[in-house]
Design an enzyme around this catalytic site. Structure first.
Site, PDB file in Angstrom:
ATOM      1  N   GLU A   1     -13.741   4.876  -2.413  1.00 35.44           N
ATOM      2  CA  GLU A   1     -12.321   5.171  -2.197  1.00 35.44           C
ATOM      3  C   GLU A   1     -11.779   6.092  -3.279  1.00 35.44           C
ATOM      4  O   GLU A   1     -11.922   5.835  -4.476  1.00 35.44           O
ATOM      5  CB  GLU A   1     -11.529   3.858  -2.191  1.00 35.44           C
ATOM      6  CG  GLU A   1     -10.083   4.011  -1.774  1.00 35.44           C
ATOM      7  CD  GLU A   1      -9.923   4.386  -0.314  1.00 35.44           C
ATOM      8  OE1 GLU A   1      -8.963   5.112  -0.006  1.00 35.44           O
ATOM      9  OE2 GLU A   1     -10.743   3.945   0.509  1.00 35.44           O
ATOM     10  N   ASP A   2     -11.158   7.186  -2.850  1.00 38.70           N
ATOM     11  CA  ASP A   2     -10.429   8.099  -3.735  1.00 38.70           C
ATOM     12  C   ASP A   2     -11.292   8.695  -4.843  1.00 38.70           C
ATOM     13  O   ASP A   2     -10.881   8.819  -5.997  1.00 38.70           O
ATOM     14  CB  ASP A   2      -9.192   7.412  -4.323  1.00 38.70           C
ATOM     15  CG  ASP A   2      -8.076   7.297  -3.284  1.00 38.70           C
ATOM     16  OD1 ASP A   2      -8.281   7.761  -2.147  1.00 38.70           O
ATOM     17  OD2 ASP A   2      -7.013   6.762  -3.607  1.00 38.70           O
TER      18      ASP A   2
ATOM     19  N   TYR B   1       0.851  -1.186   0.000  1.00 42.22           N
ATOM     20  CA  TYR B   1       0.000   0.000   0.000  1.00 42.22           C
ATOM     21  C   TYR B   1       0.889   1.239   0.000  1.00 42.22           C
ATOM     22  O   TYR B   1       1.969   1.244  -0.557  1.00 42.22           O
ATOM     23  CB  TYR B   1      -1.016  -0.029   1.145  1.00 42.22           C
ATOM     24  CG  TYR B   1      -2.194   0.855   0.817  1.00 42.22           C
ATOM     25  CD1 TYR B   1      -2.989   0.565  -0.304  1.00 42.22           C
ATOM     26  CD2 TYR B   1      -2.480   1.986   1.550  1.00 42.22           C
ATOM     27  CE1 TYR B   1      -4.039   1.388  -0.665  1.00 42.22           C
ATOM     28  CE2 TYR B   1      -3.542   2.817   1.196  1.00 42.22           C
ATOM     29  CZ  TYR B   1      -4.307   2.508   0.082  1.00 42.22           C
ATOM     30  OH  TYR B   1      -5.333   3.334  -0.283  1.00 42.22           O
TER      31      TYR B   1
ATOM     32  N   LYS C   1      -6.365  -1.884  -0.888  1.00 43.49           N
ATOM     33  CA  LYS C   1      -7.229  -1.788   0.296  1.00 43.49           C
ATOM     34  C   LYS C   1      -7.752  -3.155   0.715  1.00 43.49           C
ATOM     35  O   LYS C   1      -7.819  -3.472   1.912  1.00 43.49           O
ATOM     36  CB  LYS C   1      -8.403  -0.852   0.005  1.00 43.49           C
ATOM     37  CG  LYS C   1      -8.043   0.623  -0.037  1.00 43.49           C
ATOM     38  CD  LYS C   1      -7.859   1.201   1.360  1.00 43.49           C
ATOM     39  CE  LYS C   1      -7.643   2.695   1.305  1.00 43.49           C
ATOM     40  NZ  LYS C   1      -7.509   3.316   2.634  1.00 43.49           N
TER      41      LYS C   1
ATOM     42  N   ASP D   1     -13.998   5.941   2.951  1.00 42.82           N
ATOM     43  CA  ASP D   1     -12.821   5.849   3.811  1.00 42.82           C
ATOM     44  C   ASP D   1     -12.046   7.158   3.868  1.00 42.82           C
ATOM     45  O   ASP D   1     -11.514   7.519   4.912  1.00 42.82           O
ATOM     46  CB  ASP D   1     -11.910   4.717   3.336  1.00 42.82           C
ATOM     47  CG  ASP D   1     -10.762   4.474   4.296  1.00 42.82           C
ATOM     48  OD1 ASP D   1     -11.022   4.350   5.502  1.00 42.82           O
ATOM     49  OD2 ASP D   1      -9.609   4.411   3.846  1.00 42.82           O
ATOM     50  N   ASP D   2     -11.983   7.879   2.748  1.00 48.05           N
ATOM     51  CA  ASP D   2     -11.241   9.142   2.737  1.00 48.05           C
ATOM     52  C   ASP D   2     -11.851  10.148   3.708  1.00 48.05           C
ATOM     53  O   ASP D   2     -11.135  10.919   4.347  1.00 48.05           O
ATOM     54  CB  ASP D   2     -11.224   9.733   1.321  1.00 48.05           C
ATOM     55  CG  ASP D   2     -10.609   8.783   0.321  1.00 48.05           C
ATOM     56  OD1 ASP D   2      -9.439   8.423   0.505  1.00 48.05           O
ATOM     57  OD2 ASP D   2     -11.306   8.375  -0.624  1.00 48.05           O
TER      58      ASP D   2
ATOM     59  N   ASN E   1      -0.607  11.880   1.750  1.00 50.16           N
ATOM     60  CA  ASN E   1       0.222  10.814   1.218  1.00 50.16           C
ATOM     61  C   ASN E   1       0.021  10.708  -0.285  1.00 50.16           C
ATOM     62  O   ASN E   1      -0.949  11.261  -0.816  1.00 50.16           O
ATOM     63  CB  ASN E   1      -0.061   9.476   1.936  1.00 50.16           C
ATOM     64  CG  ASN E   1      -1.512   9.066   1.874  1.00 50.16           C
ATOM     65  OD1 ASN E   1      -2.132   9.116   0.830  1.00 50.16           O
ATOM     66  ND2 ASN E   1      -2.060   8.654   3.007  1.00 50.16           N
TER      67      ASN E   1
ATOM     68  N   ARG F   1      -9.250  10.965  -7.619  1.00 54.68           N
ATOM     69  CA  ARG F   1      -8.379  11.620  -6.628  1.00 54.68           C
ATOM     70  C   ARG F   1      -7.568  10.534  -5.922  1.00 54.68           C
ATOM     71  O   ARG F   1      -7.791  10.201  -4.769  1.00 54.68           O
ATOM     72  CB  ARG F   1      -9.216  12.415  -5.618  1.00 54.68           C
ATOM     73  CG  ARG F   1      -8.402  13.409  -4.789  1.00 54.68           C
ATOM     74  CD  ARG F   1      -9.170  13.863  -3.564  1.00 54.68           C
ATOM     75  NE  ARG F   1      -9.436  12.763  -2.643  1.00 54.68           N
ATOM     76  CZ  ARG F   1      -8.569  12.301  -1.751  1.00 54.68           C
ATOM     77  NH1 ARG F   1      -7.357  12.804  -1.676  1.00 54.68           N
ATOM     78  NH2 ARG F   1      -8.907  11.310  -0.944  1.00 54.68           N
TER      79      ARG F   1
END
Length: 552
Positions: A247-248, A105, A176, A270-271, A409, A158
Site C-alpha cells: 500500500e502506497d 479513511y 485499510k 491495492d494502488d 485523493n 507515496r
C-alpha cells in the site's frame, strides 16, 4: 487448554478476570455487561450500576461524535473507542458507514498522516525499520496474535496524493485494515498493519522533532530490495499463506515489488490492482449509463503512474471479450508531465511506454482532447484542479455524455470537483471521484456522486482469500471482482448519477466480490481443496459479527 504458537511452543490460556477484562478491547463491553456477567467475571463495582444495551451505547457514541467540531477530533475519538471496546467501534462504523468511513479513511486519514507524530497516542501494528535487518521474524513473533491472515504494509513513500510521509504513513495500513472488517466482514483479529520504515526523503519531516520514524534518507537499490525480501520471507515463516497487501509505495517500487512477489507469496498491490478493478467497474457502469460498451470507448488517462495498471486491466477485459491486444491498447491514451504520450517522443514515460501511439504530440491537455477525441477522461495524477473548466467544456463539446473520473485523493488533490464537472458540462457529465463529494443539486434534481473507492474491491478480495485459502492473487481475480461490482450496481442506482452502489451496501457487495474471487481461484487451481458445494455459505460463516454475546 493450551495453544501452539508460531514459535512451536505450547502456552496455556489464562482466563482474564476483573479489571483485565475491562482493559482488553476484544473482551470489554463496558456498561453492557449484565449483572450476572459482572458477578461472574469479578467486575461488579468496577462499572456504573446501570446496564446498557449495545445499541444504547452506540447511540451515545454517535451523539458525541456528531457534537465534535472537526473530523480529526472524530478520528481520535474513534481510535480511543477502538482501543477500549473493539466490538462497539465496529458496530458504530458498520451501522454508519456513509457518515464515518470518510473519518476513519480518506479524506481524514490524509490529514491524520500529515500530523501523525503529533497525534500519536499508542502503537497499533508493527514498525519494522532498516535497522532491524536479520531480526524480522523475531519482530513478527512479538505480535500477540498467532493466526494473522491479512497484512497491510507500506513504506510511506507515496501516501495518497500527499507524497513521502515516511513512518507517518502508518495511518494508511491501520485505516485499510479497519475497512477490511467494516466493509468486508474480515475478523479484525486476523489483520496486522506494518510500517516498513526505510527512512524518508522528506527533509521537513527529518527535521521535525515530533517525527516518529528513522530520520535518515531512504534506503534505495539492492539494499531496499533485500529488506523487503527479508520481510516477505519472515511473513512466510511466521504467518505462512497470509495475504500481504502493498500500500502506497512509490510507483516504481510498487510495480517492481508486485512483479517480484506475486507468484512467490500471496500478495497484491491495492494502488495498482485495486484501483484498476474499481475504475474498470466504473467505466463499465458508465457504458451502461450512456449505452456505449467499453469496446466503443476511447480513454485518456491524466497521470502515468498507477493509471498504467488500470489501462492494463482494461486491455485484459477487452481481450477477454474478443478484441485483439493491439486494438485494446489503442483504446487507452496517456497524458503525463511531458504531455501526450506518443511516438516518437524523446523521453516517453517508462510506465506508459506500452501505450505510446504514433501521433502528433502536445503539452496542452485541452488540445490533446481535441486531437484524440476521448469518450472518457480519467484522472489519477494527484494534480489538483488539472481538469479546468476549459478542459471539461472541451470534453462536453465532443461527447453528448462525457465520462469524467477525478480519482485522485484526498479531496484536496482531486482533478476537479463534482460541482465543477456538472457546471462545465451543462449537467451532461457521467462523473465519479476518488474522494467523497456531496450530491450535486442540478436544476432541482439531486445527482449522487459515486466514489471510486477501492473499498469496493480489496475487502471482498481479502474475504475470499481468507475464507477459501487462496494461495496467490491473479489478474483474473481482479477482473472477476470488477464484474461482481458491476453486477451489484442496479439500474436504479445508475439513474441517480452514481456509477457505484451506495456505501451502505458495501458489505453485500464485498460478499459478491468474495464469491467471484473464490470461484476464479478454484478455476485456476489457486485455492485449497475442492470447491465447496456452496461458496456463499462458507463466506457467510466466516463473517465477523461485532454484536455482543451474552457471556462475552
Amino acid at each position: 487448554m493450551g495453544k501452539k504458537t508460531s514459535d512451536g511452543l505450547i502456552r496455556e490460556r489464562r482466563v482474564p478476570r476483573g479489571v483485565e477484562i475491562l482493559q482488553d478491547p476484544k473482551l470489554n463491553k463496558g456498561t453492557a455487561f449484565s449483572e450476572a456477567e459482572r458477578e461472574r467475571h469479578g467486575i461488579r463495582g468496577l462499572l456504573p450500576p446501570r446496564v446498557f444495551t449495545q445499541q444504547e451505547q452506540e447511540e451515545r457514541v454517535v451523539a458525541n461524535l456528531r457534537a465534535m467540531e472537526t473530523p480529526i477530533d472524530q478520528y481520535l475519538a474513534l481510535v480511543a473507542l477502538l482501543d477500549r471496546n473493539e466490538r462497539l467501534f465496529f458496530r458504530t462504523i458498520i451501522d454508519h458507514l456513509a457518515e464515518f468511513l470518510p473519518v476513519v479513511y480518506t479524506p481524514t486519514v490524509g490529514e491524520v498522516c500529515r500530523k501523525f507524530g503529533r497525534l500519536f497516542r499508542s502503537a497499533r501494528g508493527l514498525y519494522i525499520s532498516a535497522r532491524d535487518r536479520g531480526q524480522m521474524q523475531a519482530i513478527l513473533r512479538n505480535w500477540p496474535a498467532d493466526d494473522v491472515s491479512v497484512i497491510v504494509v507500506t513504506d510511506g513513500e507515496r501516501i495518497l496524493g500527499l507524497g513521502d510521509l515516511g513512518a507517518h504513513g502508518m495511518g494508511i495500513p491501520i485505516g485499510k485494515l479497519t475497512l477490511y472488517t467494516a466493509c468486508g466482514g474480515v475478523d479484525p483479529g486476523l489483520g496486522l498493519p506494518v510500517m516498513l520504515d526505510v527512512g524518508t526523503d522528506n527533509a521537513e519531516l527529518r527535521e521535525d522533532p515530533h517525527y516518529i520514524g528513522l530520520a535518515q534518507p531512504r534506503v534505495r537499490g539492492q539494499d531496499y530490495l533485500d529488506l523487503v525480501d527479508e520481510f516477505i520471507d519472515a511473513v512466510e515463516a511466521v504467518y505462512p499463506g497470509a495475504l500481504v497487501q502493498f500500500e502506497d509505495f512509490a510507483t516504481g517500487n510498487a510495480t517492481e515489488l508486485l512483479a517480484r512477489y506475486r507468484m512467490r507469496a500471496c500478495t497484491f498491490n491495492d494502488d495498482i490492482q485495486g484501483t484498476a478493478a474499481v475504475t474498470l467497474a466504473g467505466l463499465l457502469n458508465a457504458g451502461r449509463t450512456i449505452g456505449k460498451p467499453l469496446a466503443d470507448q476511447r480513454i485518456l488517462f491524466m497521470g502515468a503512474g498507477v493509471a498504467v495498471g488500470v489501462a492494463e486491466l482494461i486491455v485484459k477485459a477487452l481481450v477477454r471479450d474478443g478484441m485483439s491486444e493491439a486494438e485494446a491498447r489503442e483504446r487507452c491514451w496517456f497524458f503525463d508531465r511531458q504531455g501526450l504520450v506518443v511516438t516518437p517522443r524523446e523521453k516517453p514515460s517508462n510506465q506508459a511506454g506500452a501505450f505510446a501511439h504514433p501521433h502528433q504530440g502536445t503539452r496542452d491537455l485541452g488540445e490533446a482532447i481535441r486531437m484524440i477525441r476521448p469518450t472518457a477522461l480519467v484522472g489519477l495524477s494527484g494534480v489538483p484542479g488539472v481538469f479546468t473548466p476549459d478542459v471539461l467544456r472541451t470534453m462536453a463539446a465532443q461527447n453528448d455524455r462525457p465520462i469524467i473520473f477525478a480519482m485522485s485523493n484526498p479531496t484536496s488533490q482531486a482533478e476537479c470537483t463534482a460541482e465543477e464537472a456538472y457546471r462545465a458540462t451543462d449537467g451532461r457529465v457521467v462523473f465519479a471521484s476518488g474522494s467523497p463529494f456531496a450530491p450535486v443539486n442540478w436544476r432541482g434534481e439531486l445527482r449522487r456522486v459515486g466514489q471510486a473507492n477501492n473499498a469496493y474491491i480489496f475487502p471482498g478480495l481479502g474475504l475470499g482469500v481468507v475464507s477459501h485459502g487462496i494461495r496467490h492473487v491473479t489478474e483474473t481475480m481482479f477482473l472477476a471482482a470488477a464484474d461482481a461490482l458491476v453486477e451489484a450496481t442496479t439500474d436504479a442506482e445508475l439513474a441517480t448519477g452514481s456509477m457505484y452502489p451506495p456505501i451502505e451496501r458495501i458489505l453485500e457487495v464485498s460478499r459478491k466480490v468474495a464469491e467471484a474471487v473464490a470461484r476464479t481461484a478454484f478455476a485456476e487451481g489457486m485455492a485449497e481443496g475442492e470447491p465447496p458445494a456452496d461458496l456463499t455459505e462458507r463466506i457467510t460463516a466466516s463473517l465477523y459479527d461485532p454484536a455482543y454475546t451474552v457471556d462475552g
